[in-house]
Design a protein around this motif. Structure first.
Motif, PDB file in Angstrom:
ATOM      1  N   THR A  69       0.837  -1.204   0.000  1.00  0.00           N
ATOM      2  CA  THR A  69       0.000   0.000   0.000  1.00  0.00           C
ATOM      3  C   THR A  69       0.874   1.258   0.000  1.00  0.00           C
ATOM      4  N   ASN A  70       0.198   2.408   0.048  1.00  0.00           N
ATOM      5  CA  ASN A  70       0.940   3.672   0.138  1.00  0.00           C
ATOM      6  C   ASN A  70       1.172   4.105   1.581  1.00  0.00           C
ATOM      7  N   LEU A  71       0.858   3.242   2.539  1.00  0.00           N
ATOM      8  CA  LEU A  71       0.961   3.599   3.947  1.00  0.00           C
ATOM      9  C   LEU A  71       2.375   4.026   4.339  1.00  0.00           C
ATOM     10  N   GLY A  72       3.387   3.434   3.760  1.00  0.00           N
ATOM     11  CA  GLY A  72       4.768   3.798   4.065  1.00  0.00           C
ATOM     12  C   GLY A  72       5.123   5.220   3.664  1.00  0.00           C
ATOM     13  N   LYS A  73       4.293   5.839   2.826  1.00  0.00           N
ATOM     14  CA  LYS A  73       4.524   7.224   2.390  1.00  0.00           C
ATOM     15  C   LYS A  73       3.747   8.237   3.233  1.00  0.00           C
ATOM     16  N   TRP A  74       2.881   7.753   4.134  1.00  0.00           N
ATOM     17  CA  TRP A  74       2.097   8.672   4.954  1.00  0.00           C
ATOM     18  C   TRP A  74       2.999   9.518   5.835  1.00  0.00           C
ATOM     19  N   GLN A  75       2.532  10.759   6.079  1.00  0.00           N
ATOM     20  CA  GLN A  75       3.267  11.682   6.937  1.00  0.00           C
ATOM     21  C   GLN A  75       2.303  12.347   7.910  1.00  0.00           C
ATOM     22  N   THR A  76       2.849  12.874   8.988  1.00  0.00           N
ATOM     23  CA  THR A  76       2.042  13.619   9.950  1.00  0.00           C
ATOM     24  C   THR A  76       1.316  14.751   9.220  1.00  0.00           C
ATOM     25  N   ASN A  77       0.058  14.968   9.569  1.00  0.00           N
ATOM     26  CA  ASN A  77      -0.857  15.967   9.005  1.00  0.00           C
ATOM     27  C   ASN A  77      -1.461  15.571   7.662  1.00  0.00           C
ATOM     28  N   ASP A  78      -1.084  14.410   7.109  1.00  0.00           N
ATOM     29  CA  ASP A  78      -1.783  13.916   5.919  1.00  0.00           C
ATOM     30  C   ASP A  78      -3.235  13.633   6.273  1.00  0.00           C
ATOM     31  N   VAL A  79      -4.112  13.792   5.293  1.00  0.00           N
ATOM     32  CA  VAL A  79      -5.535  13.518   5.467  1.00  0.00           C
ATOM     33  C   VAL A  79      -5.856  12.180   4.816  1.00  0.00           C
ATOM     34  N   VAL A  80      -6.566  11.307   5.543  1.00  0.00           N
ATOM     35  CA  VAL A  80      -6.925   9.989   5.023  1.00  0.00           C
ATOM     36  C   VAL A  80      -8.441   9.815   4.991  1.00  0.00           C
ATOM     37  N   ASN A  81      -8.913   9.062   3.993  1.00  0.00           N
ATOM     38  CA  ASN A  81     -10.329   8.711   3.878  1.00  0.00           C
ATOM     39  C   ASN A  81     -10.646   7.620   4.896  1.00  0.00           C
ATOM     40  N   LEU A  82     -11.778   7.754   5.606  1.00  0.00           N
ATOM     41  CA  LEU A  82     -12.159   6.778   6.623  1.00  0.00           C
ATOM     42  C   LEU A  82     -13.543   6.200   6.345  1.00  0.00           C
ATOM     43  N   GLU A  83     -13.649   4.892   6.554  1.00  0.00           N
ATOM     44  CA  GLU A  83     -14.947   4.217   6.487  1.00  0.00           C
ATOM     45  C   GLU A  83     -14.948   3.079   7.492  1.00  0.00           C
ATOM     46  N   ARG A  84     -15.967   3.064   8.355  1.00  0.00           N
ATOM     47  CA  ARG A  84     -16.127   1.924   9.261  1.00  0.00           C
ATOM     48  C   ARG A  84     -16.753   0.765   8.502  1.00  0.00           C
ATOM     49  N   ALA A  85     -16.579  -0.447   9.017  1.00  0.00           N
ATOM     50  CA  ALA A  85     -17.140  -1.636   8.373  1.00  0.00           C
ATOM     51  C   ALA A  85     -18.654  -1.496   8.261  1.00  0.00           C
ATOM     52  N   MET A  86     -19.202  -2.070   7.174  1.00  0.00           N
ATOM     53  CA  MET A  86     -20.640  -1.964   6.962  1.00  0.00           C
ATOM     54  C   MET A  86     -21.403  -2.832   7.959  1.00  0.00           C
ATOM     55  N   LYS A  87     -22.642  -2.442   8.241  1.00  0.00           N
ATOM     56  CA  LYS A  87     -23.522  -3.219   9.109  1.00  0.00           C
ATOM     57  C   LYS A  87     -24.367  -4.131   8.244  1.00  0.00           C
ATOM     58  N   LEU A  88     -24.561  -5.345   8.683  1.00  0.00           N
ATOM     59  CA  LEU A  88     -25.422  -6.276   7.966  1.00  0.00           C
ATOM     60  C   LEU A  88     -26.830  -5.693   7.883  1.00  0.00           C
ATOM     61  N   GLY A  89     -27.383  -5.663   6.700  1.00  0.00           N
ATOM     62  CA  GLY A  89     -28.724  -5.114   6.508  1.00  0.00           C
ATOM     63  C   GLY A  89     -28.724  -3.693   5.984  1.00  0.00           C
ATOM     64  N   ASP A  90     -27.553  -3.028   5.980  1.00  0.00           N
ATOM     65  CA  ASP A  90     -27.472  -1.679   5.419  1.00  0.00           C
ATOM     66  C   ASP A  90     -27.519  -1.735   3.897  1.00  0.00           C
ATOM     67  N   ARG A  91     -27.842  -0.609   3.284  1.00  0.00           N
ATOM     68  CA  ARG A  91     -27.781  -0.517   1.833  1.00  0.00           C
ATOM     69  C   ARG A  91     -26.328  -0.572   1.383  1.00  0.00           C
ATOM     70  N   LEU A  92     -26.089  -1.213   0.258  1.00  0.00           N
ATOM     71  CA  LEU A  92     -24.743  -1.270  -0.310  1.00  0.00           C
ATOM     72  C   LEU A  92     -24.670  -0.194  -1.385  1.00  0.00           C
ATOM     73  N   ASP A  93     -24.339   1.040  -0.970  1.00  0.00           N
ATOM     74  CA  ASP A  93     -24.360   2.176  -1.888  1.00  0.00           C
ATOM     75  C   ASP A  93     -23.192   2.184  -2.865  1.00  0.00           C
ATOM     76  N   GLY A  94     -22.069   1.626  -2.484  1.00  0.00           N
ATOM     77  CA  GLY A  94     -20.909   1.571  -3.376  1.00  0.00           C
ATOM     78  C   GLY A  94     -20.855   0.217  -4.050  1.00  0.00           C
ATOM     79  N   HIS A  95     -19.844  -0.571  -3.687  1.00  0.00           N
ATOM     80  CA  HIS A  95     -19.758  -1.965  -4.134  1.00  0.00           C
ATOM     81  C   HIS A  95     -19.054  -2.761  -3.035  1.00  0.00           C
ATOM     82  N   ILE A  96     -18.947  -4.063  -3.184  1.00  0.00           N
ATOM     83  CA  ILE A  96     -18.311  -4.887  -2.160  1.00  0.00           C
ATOM     84  C   ILE A  96     -16.807  -4.600  -2.147  1.00  0.00           C
ATOM     85  N   VAL A  97     -16.359  -4.048  -1.010  1.00  0.00           N
ATOM     86  CA  VAL A  97     -14.961  -3.678  -0.825  1.00  0.00           C
ATOM     87  C   VAL A  97     -14.442  -4.452   0.378  1.00  0.00           C
TER      88      VAL A  97
END
Length: 196
Positions: A69-97
């Motif tokens: 991954t690109n994790l080795g290039k991360w630096q302090t103050n970088d901004v990262v996208n966050l998503e918690r795991a989906m809940k069973l029964g929720d809508r799948l708005d994106g795709h299976i990730v």
């Protein structure tokens, strides 16, 4: 399991190396809702919460994750996208990730298309990953539709909302991103490999 719909952004507060592992501490608006041992996707990388303190939480990445991954290039103050795991029964708005990054890619071109922005990414084709026109791809954890699919390159069109609410707004030509290819496509490609 994730959907590729980014919940919020986080800011990296500290990065500590311990042997082959890296501990990353992140400040986020969802920290108070997290629990120890919970999975959270960070730029599409599924990492486990190991510590929570005030509005910060810490995750640990092992050598395998750092290498793929690109994790080795991360630096302090970088901004990262966050998503918690989906809940069973929720809508799948994106795709299976899955949160398992297949490889990194490089942003090759950014074009304003008058209402959307096209980002073009190039990746190493020797890993046997593929995209298809109108298929799904995950870039830094964001579920997107492929346009202009080529052998080792593809583009995605980003709407203003996605640009504003993800770290795509930080991308420049040369930015290294995490790519997770569509899981169904990976199985099909593997079956074809076994047939030949």
């Amino acid at each position: 399991m994730f959907t590729g719909i980014i919940e919020t952004l986080g800011t990296i507060k500290s990065i500590e190396k311990e042997n082959e592992n890296i501990h990353v501490t992140i400040n986020s608006s969802i920290t108070e809702e997290l629990k120890i041992d919970q999975s959270v996707a960070h730029n599409g990388i599924c990492l486990t919460v190991v510590k929570i303190e005030n509005n910060n939480y810490t995750v640990t990445a092992i050598k395998e994750t750092i290498e793929k991954t690109n994790l080795g290039k991360w630096q302090t103050n970088d901004v990262v996208n966050l998503e918690r795991a989906m809940k069973l029964g929720d809508r799948l708005d994106g795709h299976i990730v899955q949160g398992h990054v297949d490889q990194t890619g490089i942003c090759k071109k950014i074009e304003d298309a008058g209402g959307s922005i096209y980002f073009t990414f190039e990746y190493d084709k020797s890993k046997s990953n593929i995209t298809i026109e109108k298929g799904s791809i995950t870039v830094n954890g964001v579920s997107l539709t492929v346009v202009n699919s080529k052998e080792n390159e593809f583009s995605v069109a980003i709407i203003p909302y996605t640009l504003e609410h993800t770290n795509f707004k930080e991308f420049k030509v040369g930015t290294v991103v995490n790519l997770e290819f569509d899981v169904i496509g990976k199985y099909v490609a593997r079956i074809e490999q076994l047939r030949n």
